[in-house]
Design a protein around this motif. Sequence first.
Motif, PDB file in Angstrom:
ATOM      1  N   VAL A 151     -37.892  22.441 -23.489  1.00 49.26           N
ATOM      2  CA  VAL A 151     -39.024  22.340 -24.325  1.00 49.26           C
ATOM      3  C   VAL A 151     -40.360  22.589 -23.558  1.00 49.26           C
ATOM      4  O   VAL A 151     -41.122  23.409 -23.866  1.00 49.26           O
ATOM      5  CB  VAL A 151     -38.963  21.001 -25.072  1.00 49.26           C
ATOM      6  N   LEU A 152     -40.266  21.921 -22.473  1.00 56.87           N
ATOM      7  CA  LEU A 152     -41.460  21.959 -21.492  1.00 56.87           C
ATOM      8  C   LEU A 152     -41.549  23.470 -21.042  1.00 56.87           C
ATOM      9  O   LEU A 152     -42.921  23.926 -20.931  1.00 56.87           O
ATOM     10  CB  LEU A 152     -41.573  20.949 -20.683  1.00 56.87           C
ATOM     11  N   ARG A 153     -40.727  23.954 -20.594  1.00 53.82           N
ATOM     12  CA  ARG A 153     -40.567  25.371 -20.139  1.00 53.82           C
ATOM     13  C   ARG A 153     -41.237  26.406 -21.071  1.00 53.82           C
ATOM     14  O   ARG A 153     -41.969  27.127 -20.682  1.00 53.82           O
ATOM     15  CB  ARG A 153     -39.190  25.609 -19.514  1.00 53.82           C
ATOM     16  N   LEU A 154     -40.731  26.173 -22.327  1.00 52.20           N
ATOM     17  CA  LEU A 154     -41.125  27.257 -23.372  1.00 52.20           C
ATOM     18  C   LEU A 154     -42.426  26.952 -23.667  1.00 52.20           C
ATOM     19  O   LEU A 154     -43.177  27.973 -24.251  1.00 52.20           O
ATOM     20  CB  LEU A 154     -40.094  27.048 -24.635  1.00 52.20           C
ATOM     21  N   ALA A 155     -43.036  25.673 -23.931  1.00 53.39           N
ATOM     22  CA  ALA A 155     -44.198  25.573 -24.053  1.00 53.39           C
ATOM     23  C   ALA A 155     -45.372  25.921 -23.279  1.00 53.39           C
ATOM     24  O   ALA A 155     -46.201  26.548 -23.306  1.00 53.39           O
ATOM     25  CB  ALA A 155     -44.799  24.097 -24.556  1.00 53.39           C
ATOM     26  N   ARG A 156     -44.823  25.670 -21.793  1.00 52.11           N
ATOM     27  CA  ARG A 156     -45.662  26.309 -20.916  1.00 52.11           C
ATOM     28  C   ARG A 156     -45.852  27.627 -20.584  1.00 52.11           C
ATOM     29  O   ARG A 156     -46.745  28.556 -20.494  1.00 52.11           O
ATOM     30  CB  ARG A 156     -45.300  25.673 -19.444  1.00 52.11           C
ATOM     31  N   PHE A 157     -44.757  28.356 -21.003  1.00 52.25           N
ATOM     32  CA  PHE A 157     -44.649  29.804 -21.253  1.00 52.25           C
ATOM     33  C   PHE A 157     -45.494  30.275 -21.992  1.00 52.25           C
ATOM     34  O   PHE A 157     -46.331  31.376 -21.627  1.00 52.25           O
ATOM     35  CB  PHE A 157     -43.092  30.369 -21.370  1.00 52.25           C
ATOM     36  N   SER A 158     -45.916  29.935 -23.243  1.00 60.14           N
ATOM     37  CA  SER A 158     -46.857  30.013 -24.193  1.00 60.14           C
ATOM     38  C   SER A 158     -48.180  29.972 -23.907  1.00 60.14           C
ATOM     39  O   SER A 158     -48.969  30.498 -24.414  1.00 60.14           O
ATOM     40  CB  SER A 158     -46.319  29.415 -25.638  1.00 60.14           C
ATOM     41  N   CYS A 159     -48.415  28.939 -22.959  1.00 54.88           N
ATOM     42  CA  CYS A 159     -49.792  28.606 -22.707  1.00 54.88           C
ATOM     43  C   CYS A 159     -50.331  29.139 -21.201  1.00 54.88           C
ATOM     44  O   CYS A 159     -51.357  29.410 -21.164  1.00 54.88           O
ATOM     45  CB  CYS A 159     -49.889  26.886 -22.668  1.00 54.88           C
ATOM     46  N   VAL A 160     -49.441  29.359 -20.427  1.00 57.45           N
ATOM     47  CA  VAL A 160     -49.730  29.774 -18.993  1.00 57.45           C
ATOM     48  C   VAL A 160     -49.605  31.271 -18.752  1.00 57.45           C
ATOM     49  O   VAL A 160     -48.528  31.841 -18.947  1.00 57.45           O
ATOM     50  CB  VAL A 160     -48.926  28.953 -17.868  1.00 57.45           C
ATOM     51  N   MET A 162     -48.978  34.279 -16.410  1.00 55.61           N
ATOM     52  CA  MET A 162     -48.578  34.785 -15.140  1.00 55.61           C
ATOM     53  C   MET A 162     -48.719  36.225 -14.584  1.00 55.61           C
ATOM     54  O   MET A 162     -49.087  36.880 -15.596  1.00 55.61           O
ATOM     55  CB  MET A 162     -47.217  34.290 -15.046  1.00 55.61           C
ATOM     56  N   LYS A 163     -48.780  36.285 -13.310  1.00 62.97           N
ATOM     57  CA  LYS A 163     -48.998  37.677 -13.037  1.00 62.97           C
ATOM     58  C   LYS A 163     -47.834  38.656 -13.555  1.00 62.97           C
ATOM     59  O   LYS A 163     -46.642  38.125 -13.681  1.00 62.97           O
ATOM     60  CB  LYS A 163     -48.915  38.080 -11.434  1.00 62.97           C
ATOM     61  N   ASP A 164     -47.851  39.710 -13.951  1.00 61.42           N
ATOM     62  CA  ASP A 164     -46.957  40.602 -14.398  1.00 61.42           C
ATOM     63  C   ASP A 164     -45.667  40.827 -13.691  1.00 61.42           C
ATOM     64  O   ASP A 164     -45.727  40.932 -12.485  1.00 61.42           O
ATOM     65  CB  ASP A 164     -47.380  41.985 -14.543  1.00 61.42           C
ATOM     66  N   GLY A 165     -44.705  40.793 -14.540  1.00 58.06           N
ATOM     67  CA  GLY A 165     -43.327  40.653 -13.772  1.00 58.06           C
ATOM     68  C   GLY A 165     -42.722  39.216 -13.227  1.00 58.06           C
ATOM     69  O   GLY A 165     -41.708  39.487 -12.404  1.00 58.06           O
ATOM     70  N   MET A 166     -43.477  38.377 -13.380  1.00 57.19           N
ATOM     71  CA  MET A 166     -43.049  37.059 -12.863  1.00 57.19           C
ATOM     72  C   MET A 166     -42.792  35.814 -13.876  1.00 57.19           C
ATOM     73  O   MET A 166     -43.772  35.967 -14.711  1.00 57.19           O
ATOM     74  CB  MET A 166     -43.785  36.529 -11.698  1.00 57.19           C
ATOM     75  N   PHE A 167     -41.916  34.978 -13.857  1.00 58.04           N
ATOM     76  CA  PHE A 167     -41.870  33.795 -14.683  1.00 58.04           C
ATOM     77  C   PHE A 167     -42.345  32.732 -13.736  1.00 58.04           C
ATOM     78  O   PHE A 167     -42.026  32.615 -12.417  1.00 58.04           O
ATOM     79  CB  PHE A 167     -40.479  33.572 -14.996  1.00 58.04           C
ATOM     80  N   GLN A 168     -42.720  31.535 -14.271  1.00 63.28           N
ATOM     81  CA  GLN A 168     -43.011  30.226 -13.593  1.00 63.28           C
ATOM     82  C   GLN A 168     -41.911  29.339 -14.058  1.00 63.28           C
ATOM     83  O   GLN A 168     -41.930  28.846 -15.148  1.00 63.28           O
ATOM     84  CB  GLN A 168     -44.518  29.860 -13.903  1.00 63.28           C
ATOM     85  N   GLY A 169     -41.159  29.015 -13.021  1.00 62.73           N
ATOM     86  CA  GLY A 169     -39.905  28.153 -13.185  1.00 62.73           C
ATOM     87  C   GLY A 169     -38.609  28.875 -13.576  1.00 62.73           C
ATOM     88  O   GLY A 169     -38.826  30.104 -14.217  1.00 62.73           O
ATOM     89  N   MET A 170     -37.350  28.202 -13.710  1.00 66.88           N
ATOM     90  CA  MET A 170     -36.244  29.043 -13.853  1.00 66.88           C
ATOM     91  C   MET A 170     -36.278  29.472 -15.388  1.00 66.88           C
ATOM     92  O   MET A 170     -36.412  28.508 -16.378  1.00 66.88           O
ATOM     93  CB  MET A 170     -35.085  28.014 -13.432  1.00 66.88           C
ATOM     94  N   SER A 172     -35.264  30.083 -19.217  1.00 73.43           N
ATOM     95  CA  SER A 172     -34.237  28.947 -19.878  1.00 73.43           C
ATOM     96  C   SER A 172     -32.838  29.329 -19.859  1.00 73.43           C
ATOM     97  O   SER A 172     -31.817  28.716 -19.977  1.00 73.43           O
ATOM     98  CB  SER A 172     -34.865  28.655 -21.156  1.00 73.43           C
ATOM     99  N   PRO A 173     -32.529  30.896 -20.268  1.00 73.70           N
ATOM    100  CA  PRO A 173     -31.337  31.243 -20.091  1.00 73.70           C
ATOM    101  C   PRO A 173     -30.538  31.138 -18.960  1.00 73.70           C
ATOM    102  O   PRO A 173     -29.321  30.840 -18.906  1.00 73.70           O
ATOM    103  CB  PRO A 173     -31.536  32.993 -20.789  1.00 73.70           C
ATOM    104  N   PHE A 174     -31.326  31.454 -17.881  1.00 74.27           N
ATOM    105  CA  PHE A 174     -30.581  31.113 -16.340  1.00 74.27           C
ATOM    106  C   PHE A 174     -30.234  29.953 -16.346  1.00 74.27           C
ATOM    107  O   PHE A 174     -29.242  29.435 -15.791  1.00 74.27           O
ATOM    108  CB  PHE A 174     -31.550  31.686 -15.442  1.00 74.27           C
ATOM    109  N   GLY A 175     -31.166  29.056 -16.747  1.00 66.45           N
ATOM    110  CA  GLY A 175     -30.865  27.521 -16.642  1.00 66.45           C
ATOM    111  C   GLY A 175     -29.917  27.045 -17.231  1.00 66.45           C
ATOM    112  O   GLY A 175     -28.823  26.308 -16.895  1.00 66.45           O
ATOM    113  N   LEU A 202     -35.816  22.520 -11.768  1.00 64.29           N
ATOM    114  CA  LEU A 202     -36.164  23.968 -11.605  1.00 64.29           C
ATOM    115  C   LEU A 202     -36.747  24.547 -12.909  1.00 64.29           C
ATOM    116  O   LEU A 202     -37.722  25.461 -12.653  1.00 64.29           O
ATOM    117  CB  LEU A 202     -35.145  24.503 -10.945  1.00 64.29           C
ATOM    118  N   MET A 203     -36.477  24.311 -13.990  1.00 60.73           N
ATOM    119  CA  MET A 203     -36.981  25.056 -15.237  1.00 60.73           C
ATOM    120  C   MET A 203     -38.419  24.612 -15.458  1.00 60.73           C
ATOM    121  O   MET A 203     -39.280  25.396 -15.856  1.00 60.73           O
ATOM    122  CB  MET A 203     -36.134  24.578 -16.329  1.00 60.73           C
ATOM    123  N   VAL A 204     -38.859  23.314 -14.946  1.00 59.26           N
ATOM    124  CA  VAL A 204     -40.339  22.945 -15.045  1.00 59.26           C
ATOM    125  C   VAL A 204     -41.032  23.180 -13.886  1.00 59.26           C
ATOM    126  O   VAL A 204     -42.420  22.569 -13.714  1.00 59.26           O
ATOM    127  CB  VAL A 204     -40.355  21.379 -15.658  1.00 59.26           C
TER     128      VAL A 204
END
Length: 288
Positions: A151-160, A162-170, A172-175, A202-204
């Motif tokens: 939940v936190l990972r997806l919420a942060r993904f919508s708000c933060v 990131m530089k192109d081509g990168m995720f912050q945190g693992m 969620s499918p991989f986790g 790692l996801m957060v």
Amino acid sequence: MTDPETPATGWVPEAAEEEAAEEEMPLSLRLSIADTLTLGNATCGFMAVYFTTTGILIPHLTGSDESGMARHSAATAVILMLLAAIFDLCDGLVARKLRSSPMGAELDNLSDLISFGLAPAYFVLVYGMVADDAHQRVSALAAIVVLLAVVLRLARFSCVTMKDGMFQGMPSPFGALTVVSIVLLELPFVPTLLAIVGVAWLMVSRVEYPKPRGVLAVAMLSWIVGAMGLLAAWAFDAPGGQLLLQTGCALQIVLAATIPLFATTRRVNTFRHNRRENREARAAQPTP
């Protein structure tokens, strides 16, 4: 008297009415091809919960000793999560190539929450109920940790941003796939619990992960298809199927642990390089 071939005033042909209704439909309500794939992701996640319940939990609660059925259902549930990961990978590629609807991002987050949050967390919960050495309440707590991490990972993904081509945190499918790999590896309870909590952390975390594009996307797709084959071999009790499954799960866990180490090492080296350049720049400046 009107000409029978001439439509009466105010009358619109049925086809024209349908076309006008389609044009008047709000853009936010139109589903694209990418959205359809995203809905497939959500469906797979829900069905993974269904097979975990009907094939593992209910037989355990009713005292059934059909271990083969539990193995088939566990494999089916994980294969559905893998299939959800394929849908999640493809909907992004299709959206970039064609188009996505205004609600595409929201659909993606909601579907990921089902397939990679609820489904693996429920898998951990059921594991705590059926495993001989597990503790049900502690497993329930670990399942909640996994769900909240997603939940936190997806919420942060919508708000933060990131530089192109990168995720912050693992991602969620991989986790999610790492969590179910830990459970399927059948380690003792305490190491299993610690590993699951580690994946949730790692996801957060702020560890950077590359987005699956180009060659990396092909490699990820190949890995998922291979994992499905391992699960099928294990489910049907093929010769060496148990060993193949354990090898695949171990590789998934090693990969999940290796990427953060490489990412952390790269960040440390970049920080040291920048600090060295700043020192050299300050030393090269003329003194007054």
